[in-house]
Design a protein around this motif. Sequence first.
Motif, PDB file in Angstrom:
ATOM      1  N   MET A  74      32.951  89.533  74.140  1.00  0.00           N
ATOM      2  CA  MET A  74      31.719  89.015  74.728  1.00  0.00           C
ATOM      3  C   MET A  74      31.652  87.491  74.632  1.00  0.00           C
ATOM      4  O   MET A  74      31.257  86.812  75.583  1.00  0.00           O
ATOM      5  N   VAL A  75      32.054  86.946  73.478  1.00  0.00           N
ATOM      6  CA  VAL A  75      32.035  85.491  73.298  1.00  0.00           C
ATOM      7  C   VAL A  75      33.021  84.821  74.246  1.00  0.00           C
ATOM      8  O   VAL A  75      32.721  83.789  74.858  1.00  0.00           O
ATOM      9  N   ARG A  76      34.213  85.415  74.379  1.00  0.00           N
ATOM     10  CA  ARG A  76      35.200  84.848  75.304  1.00  0.00           C
ATOM     11  C   ARG A  76      34.680  84.841  76.731  1.00  0.00           C
ATOM     12  O   ARG A  76      34.898  83.878  77.483  1.00  0.00           O
ATOM     13  N   ASN A  77      33.999  85.904  77.135  1.00  0.00           N
ATOM     14  CA  ASN A  77      33.433  85.958  78.479  1.00  0.00           C
ATOM     15  C   ASN A  77      32.371  84.878  78.687  1.00  0.00           C
ATOM     16  O   ASN A  77      32.293  84.260  79.751  1.00  0.00           O
ATOM     17  N   LEU A  78      31.563  84.656  77.644  1.00  0.00           N
ATOM     18  CA  LEU A  78      30.530  83.610  77.747  1.00  0.00           C
ATOM     19  C   LEU A  78      31.175  82.223  77.877  1.00  0.00           C
ATOM     20  O   LEU A  78      30.708  81.395  78.659  1.00  0.00           O
ATOM     21  N   LEU A  79      32.250  81.992  77.103  1.00  0.00           N
ATOM     22  CA  LEU A  79      32.925  80.691  77.168  1.00  0.00           C
ATOM     23  C   LEU A  79      33.547  80.478  78.543  1.00  0.00           C
ATOM     24  O   LEU A  79      33.568  79.359  79.071  1.00  0.00           O
ATOM     25  N   THR A  80      34.074  81.541  79.132  1.00  0.00           N
ATOM     26  CA  THR A  80      34.667  81.452  80.460  1.00  0.00           C
ATOM     27  C   THR A  80      33.624  81.030  81.496  1.00  0.00           C
ATOM     28  O   THR A  80      33.882  80.207  82.394  1.00  0.00           O
ATOM     29  N   LYS A  81      32.402  81.585  81.364  1.00  0.00           N
ATOM     30  CA  LYS A  81      31.323  81.259  82.310  1.00  0.00           C
ATOM     31  C   LYS A  81      30.863  79.823  82.165  1.00  0.00           C
ATOM     32  O   LYS A  81      30.358  79.213  83.109  1.00  0.00           O
ATOM     33  N   LEU A  82      31.052  79.242  80.961  1.00  0.00           N
ATOM     34  CA  LEU A  82      30.598  77.866  80.728  1.00  0.00           C
ATOM     35  C   LEU A  82      31.554  76.809  81.294  1.00  0.00           C
ATOM     36  O   LEU A  82      31.211  75.654  81.448  1.00  0.00           O
ATOM     37  N   ARG A  83      32.774  77.247  81.570  1.00  0.00           N
ATOM     38  CA  ARG A  83      33.791  76.277  82.075  1.00  0.00           C
ATOM     39  C   ARG A  83      33.533  75.936  83.541  1.00  0.00           C
ATOM     40  O   ARG A  83      33.043  76.704  84.305  1.00  0.00           O
TER      41      ARG A  83
END
Length: 292
Positions: free
Chosen positions: A283-292
């Motif tokens: 879930m955290v990795r997915n959130l970081l991907t959306k922030l890029r």
Amino acid sequence: MDMYKIGAFISKLRKEQGMTQAEFAEHLSLTHQAVSKWERGESMPDISLLTPITKLLHVTIEELLVGEKKKVVQVAAVEAEANVEQEELPEDEEQVAEAEAENDEESHADEEDSSTKHEIKSILKLAPFLSTETVDEMIEKLENDDISLELIRGLAPFASSAMIGKLVDRASHDQLELEHIARLAPFIESEQLDRLVQKVEDGAIDWSIVQVLAPFLSEETLNRLVERVAEGHIEAHTIVSLAPFLQEDNIKRLVDLAESGTINQDIVARLAPFLPKEMLDRMVRNLLTKLR
């Protein structure tokens, strides 16, 4: 440790062994009032009595302290009520006093209601010396359909689960009181608990009742509640309070619903303590991907 659950477990096993409360107490060289306190969840047996008790009830000490024969400890416990220190009463009057308190507050109750309460108080005085079958038979003869949950609570350690279920059914046309249901839950059969949850789903009873019942609900009932959330019939934020008692698959289901936008995403943070580490990492990795 849940004193209510342990007390109900002792009461259940004692009745299965065909012992009255007085007979059980005699085997332990105690008064029936001491055993009554255990079974009502007001105190715990002294550590020196654990071995004699388990021998009489044919369970292990671990099972006794968990309050069930399965050797699985609940992840968390729901607080049944505030810890209010009560004035010590004479031991031979404690059970009767609880029933009398309600009667004192309703000084203008009609004659028929007073008569019924008097009969129940008589049962409470005799119950420690009677078999479960006899207590059930005496209760069955009561004609008044409006027996308060306060009085049912006093009878719970002595009556059968089936009879307690009948009494709860008769009393549940009124708004069920959280304190009473918390104390009765360990004595109520799973089918009866499911019916109470159904009343919550139908809006007849407040959701706080489900929170109290959670440690005693079947997996099927908890699965149904999660499904009702998915269908939009139950607010997602209410089910979060049951997270300690939900299976991992149901926790993941709620997270998936939040990630898809079906339910409010804010609940994910509240579910985080119950999520597997790999799922949190994803879930955290997915959130970081959306922030890029």
